[in-house]
Design an enzyme around this catalytic site. Structure first.
Site, PDB file in Angstrom:
ATOM      1  N   ASN A  22      43.454  -2.358   8.468  1.00 46.45           N
ATOM      2  CA  ASN A  22      42.591  -1.246   8.883  1.00 46.45           C
ATOM      3  C   ASN A  22      41.564  -1.823   9.853  1.00 46.45           C
ATOM      4  O   ASN A  22      41.327  -3.034   9.863  1.00 46.45           O
ATOM      5  CB  ASN A  22      41.954  -0.551   7.657  1.00 46.45           C
ATOM      6  CG  ASN A  22      40.868  -1.379   7.010  1.00 46.45           C
ATOM      7  OD1 ASN A  22      39.873  -1.738   7.656  1.00 46.45           O
ATOM      8  ND2 ASN A  22      41.029  -1.705   5.733  1.00 46.45           N
ATOM      9  N   ASN A  76      42.900   2.271  -5.221  1.00 46.34           N
ATOM     10  CA  ASN A  76      44.182   2.513  -4.570  1.00 46.34           C
ATOM     11  C   ASN A  76      45.382   2.345  -5.489  1.00 46.34           C
ATOM     12  O   ASN A  76      46.524   2.547  -5.065  1.00 46.34           O
ATOM     13  CB  ASN A  76      44.344   1.583  -3.357  1.00 46.34           C
ATOM     14  CG  ASN A  76      43.280   1.845  -2.323  1.00 46.34           C
ATOM     15  OD1 ASN A  76      42.541   0.948  -1.930  1.00 46.34           O
ATOM     16  ND2 ASN A  76      43.154   3.076  -1.884  1.00 46.34           N
ATOM     17  N   ARG A  95      50.191  -4.922   0.810  1.00 46.14           N
ATOM     18  CA  ARG A  95      49.651  -4.430  -0.467  1.00 46.14           C
ATOM     19  C   ARG A  95      50.722  -3.996  -1.470  1.00 46.14           C
ATOM     20  O   ARG A  95      50.389  -3.796  -2.646  1.00 46.14           O
ATOM     21  CB  ARG A  95      48.661  -3.276  -0.232  1.00 46.14           C
ATOM     22  CG  ARG A  95      47.398  -3.726   0.516  1.00 46.14           C
ATOM     23  CD  ARG A  95      46.238  -2.766   0.310  1.00 46.14           C
ATOM     24  NE  ARG A  95      45.748  -2.781  -1.060  1.00 46.14           N
ATOM     25  CZ  ARG A  95      44.753  -2.030  -1.513  1.00 46.14           C
ATOM     26  NH1 ARG A  95      44.136  -1.186  -0.695  1.00 46.14           N
ATOM     27  NH2 ARG A  95      44.356  -2.095  -2.765  1.00 46.14           N
ATOM     28  N   ARG A 149      47.690   6.444   5.566  1.00 49.79           N
ATOM     29  CA  ARG A 149      48.280   5.731   4.432  1.00 49.79           C
ATOM     30  C   ARG A 149      49.192   6.640   3.595  1.00 49.79           C
ATOM     31  O   ARG A 149      50.385   6.429   3.517  1.00 49.79           O
ATOM     32  CB  ARG A 149      47.182   5.127   3.551  1.00 49.79           C
ATOM     33  CG  ARG A 149      46.324   4.079   4.249  1.00 49.79           C
ATOM     34  CD  ARG A 149      47.094   2.808   4.529  1.00 49.79           C
ATOM     35  NE  ARG A 149      46.270   1.808   5.189  1.00 49.79           N
ATOM     36  CZ  ARG A 149      45.549   0.887   4.548  1.00 49.79           C
ATOM     37  NH1 ARG A 149      45.541   0.844   3.246  1.00 49.79           N
ATOM     38  NH2 ARG A 149      44.831   0.013   5.226  1.00 49.79           N
ATOM     39  N   HIS A 178      41.490   5.977   4.525  1.00 49.20           N
ATOM     40  CA  HIS A 178      41.597   6.578   3.190  1.00 49.20           C
ATOM     41  C   HIS A 178      40.560   7.704   3.107  1.00 49.20           C
ATOM     42  O   HIS A 178      39.462   7.579   3.663  1.00 49.20           O
ATOM     43  CB  HIS A 178      41.265   5.563   2.079  1.00 49.20           C
ATOM     44  CG  HIS A 178      42.355   4.606   1.751  1.00 49.20           C
ATOM     45  ND1 HIS A 178      42.117   3.268   1.493  1.00 49.20           N
ATOM     46  CD2 HIS A 178      43.689   4.779   1.604  1.00 49.20           C
ATOM     47  CE1 HIS A 178      43.261   2.664   1.208  1.00 49.20           C
ATOM     48  NE2 HIS A 178      44.234   3.556   1.272  1.00 49.20           N
ATOM     49  N   ASP A 180      38.561   8.418   0.768  1.00 50.23           N
ATOM     50  CA  ASP A 180      37.285   8.040   0.142  1.00 50.23           C
ATOM     51  C   ASP A 180      36.301   7.363   1.103  1.00 50.23           C
ATOM     52  O   ASP A 180      35.132   7.204   0.788  1.00 50.23           O
ATOM     53  CB  ASP A 180      37.511   7.168  -1.106  1.00 50.23           C
ATOM     54  CG  ASP A 180      38.160   5.832  -0.803  1.00 50.23           C
ATOM     55  OD1 ASP A 180      38.387   5.498   0.377  1.00 50.23           O
ATOM     56  OD2 ASP A 180      38.457   5.099  -1.773  1.00 50.23           O
ATOM     57  N   CYS A 274      35.882   2.401  -3.542  1.00 48.76           N
ATOM     58  CA  CYS A 274      37.183   1.701  -3.440  1.00 48.76           C
ATOM     59  C   CYS A 274      37.361   0.657  -4.522  1.00 48.76           C
ATOM     60  O   CYS A 274      38.475   0.342  -4.915  1.00 48.76           O
ATOM     61  CB  CYS A 274      37.297   0.900  -2.149  1.00 48.76           C
ATOM     62  SG  CYS A 274      37.012   1.751  -0.648  1.00 48.76           S
TER      63      CYS A 274
HETATM   64  N1  ARG Z   1      41.704  -3.800   2.771  1.00 47.51           N
HETATM   65  C1  ARG Z   1      42.009  -2.659   1.977  1.00 47.51           C
HETATM   66  C2  ARG Z   1      43.063  -1.797   2.656  1.00 47.51           C
HETATM   67  O1  ARG Z   1      43.022  -1.678   3.852  1.00 47.51           O
HETATM   68  C3  ARG Z   1      40.779  -1.877   1.694  1.00 47.51           C
HETATM   69  C4  ARG Z   1      41.009  -0.751   0.739  1.00 47.51           C
HETATM   70  C5  ARG Z   1      39.770   0.008   0.446  1.00 47.51           C
HETATM   71  N2  ARG Z   1      40.059   1.038  -0.469  1.00 47.51           N
HETATM   72  C6  ARG Z   1      39.771   2.348  -0.312  1.00 47.51           C
HETATM   73  N3  ARG Z   1      40.056   3.129  -1.300  1.00 47.51           N
HETATM   74  N4  ARG Z   1      39.266   2.812   0.791  1.00 47.51           N
HETATM   75  O2  ARG Z   1      43.940  -1.258   2.055  1.00 47.51           O
END
Ligand code: ARG
Length: 294
Positions: A22, A76, A95, A149, A178, A180, A274
């Site tokens: 991201n 997540n 991930r 995502r 995301h 959130d 997060c």
């Molecule tokens: N580095 C993680 C990603 O890009 C950060 C996730 C943060 N989580 C969130 N719910 N915004 O997936």
């Protein structure tokens, strides 16, 4: 299922910023001083844990796994409501390795009686947990982010699994990857959100359901501070060090802020929400809670 307000965290033992999926992620900044950064992250995590306890949550800390630095963001990992956990399916290979260790964590919670069931989504449907599927306690439905995502189809899967309304919102920018990051419903019925993150249809859906007096528009500065990514329990709000704008606005509306320096995690594109996952949420009718009608 568990009754009292309970948050799952994942220990930052294996946390780092070593890839970028991201636009906030900065592996180079991390690489300049990995040991120092890790020390800071450990301290920030402890401060978050304390702030959550001060806000009234019980906190459960699960172990992470080597090579999976983003496990520290359990928002997540699953969507949890009424004792049921629907496990996430991650879009990126960086991930997707988290799916197995998280499945084991949720199975262990079920064995302890904290969850009643743990279920899988069909293959090919991406869904990145509570980060992209946010329960609005005041209105009694989910809001689901899709685009960067999670898949659009994930919103229907969630409606099927939980038998609750799910309002799908298209995310229009890479920075709000995301839901959130740019959207936070609060206990009093207010919605803290960043309008430029959404498609025109999504904005229309938001404004049709949330009256103007309850909409708190975040600025770009608020977004950059990861302040929209907040954890709320009644009048308590746990968030990253915020801006004068939001501090004033939320305080004026009766919220009590617990601000934590989470900069080592912002380097990965994450803030307070997060890093947490609520395990006790129920779909109790909004009327039973004296919520605000739209
Ligand atoms: N580095 C993680 C990603 O890009 C950060 C996730 C943060 N989580 C969130 N719910 N915004 O997936």
């Amino acid at each position: 299922m568990i009754q009292r307000p309970t948050i799952l965290l994942v220990a930052p033992t294996f946390y780092d910023v070593s890839y970028s999926i991201n636009p906030w992620m900065d592996p180079q900044a991390w690489a300049r001083d990995p040991r120092g950064m890790h020390r800071q992250a450990t301290r920030a995590f402890a401060a978050l844990r304390q702030a959550l306890a001060d806000a009234g949550f019980a906190v459960e800390v699960a172990a992470g796994a080597p090579g999976l630095p983003d496990m520290v963001f359990p928002a997540n990992a699953a969507v949890v409501l009424d004792g049921k956990a629907v496990l996430a399916r991650f879009r990126y290979a960086q991930r997707s390795g988290e799916e197995a260790p998280f499945a084991a964590i949720f199975e262990a919670l079920r064995t302890r009686g904290w969850l009643d069931s743990v279920v899988q989504l069909p293959a090919g449907c991406f869904q990145e947990g509570a980060g992209d599927c946010i329960w609005d306690a005041a209105r009694g439905h989910f809001w689901a982010g899709f685009g960067p995502r999670s898949s659009r189809a994930a919103a229907d899967e969630m409606a099927r699994h939980f038998a609750r309304e799910v309002v799908a919102l298209e995310l229009a920018t890479a920075h709000s990857y995301h839901l959130d990051v740019c959207f936070c419903p609060l206990a009093g019925g207010e919605l803290l959100y960043y309008p430029p993150a959404f498609s025109a249809d999504a904005l229309q859906a938001i404004r049709a359901r949330v009256p103007a007096r309850l909409r708190i528009e975040a600025t770009e500065d608020d977004l950059r501070h990861f302040s929209v990514n907040a954890v709320n329990l009644d009048d308590q709000v746990v968030m990253t060090r915020t801006t004068p704008h939001l501090r004033t606005e939320l305080t004026r509306r009766g919220y009590r802020l617990h601000e934590v320096d989470l900069s080592p995690f912002m380097l990965s594109g994450g803030g307070a929400y997060c890093m947490t996952l609520r395990l006790d949420r129920t779909s109790v009718a909004p009327s039973a809670r004296g919520a605000v009608a739209a």
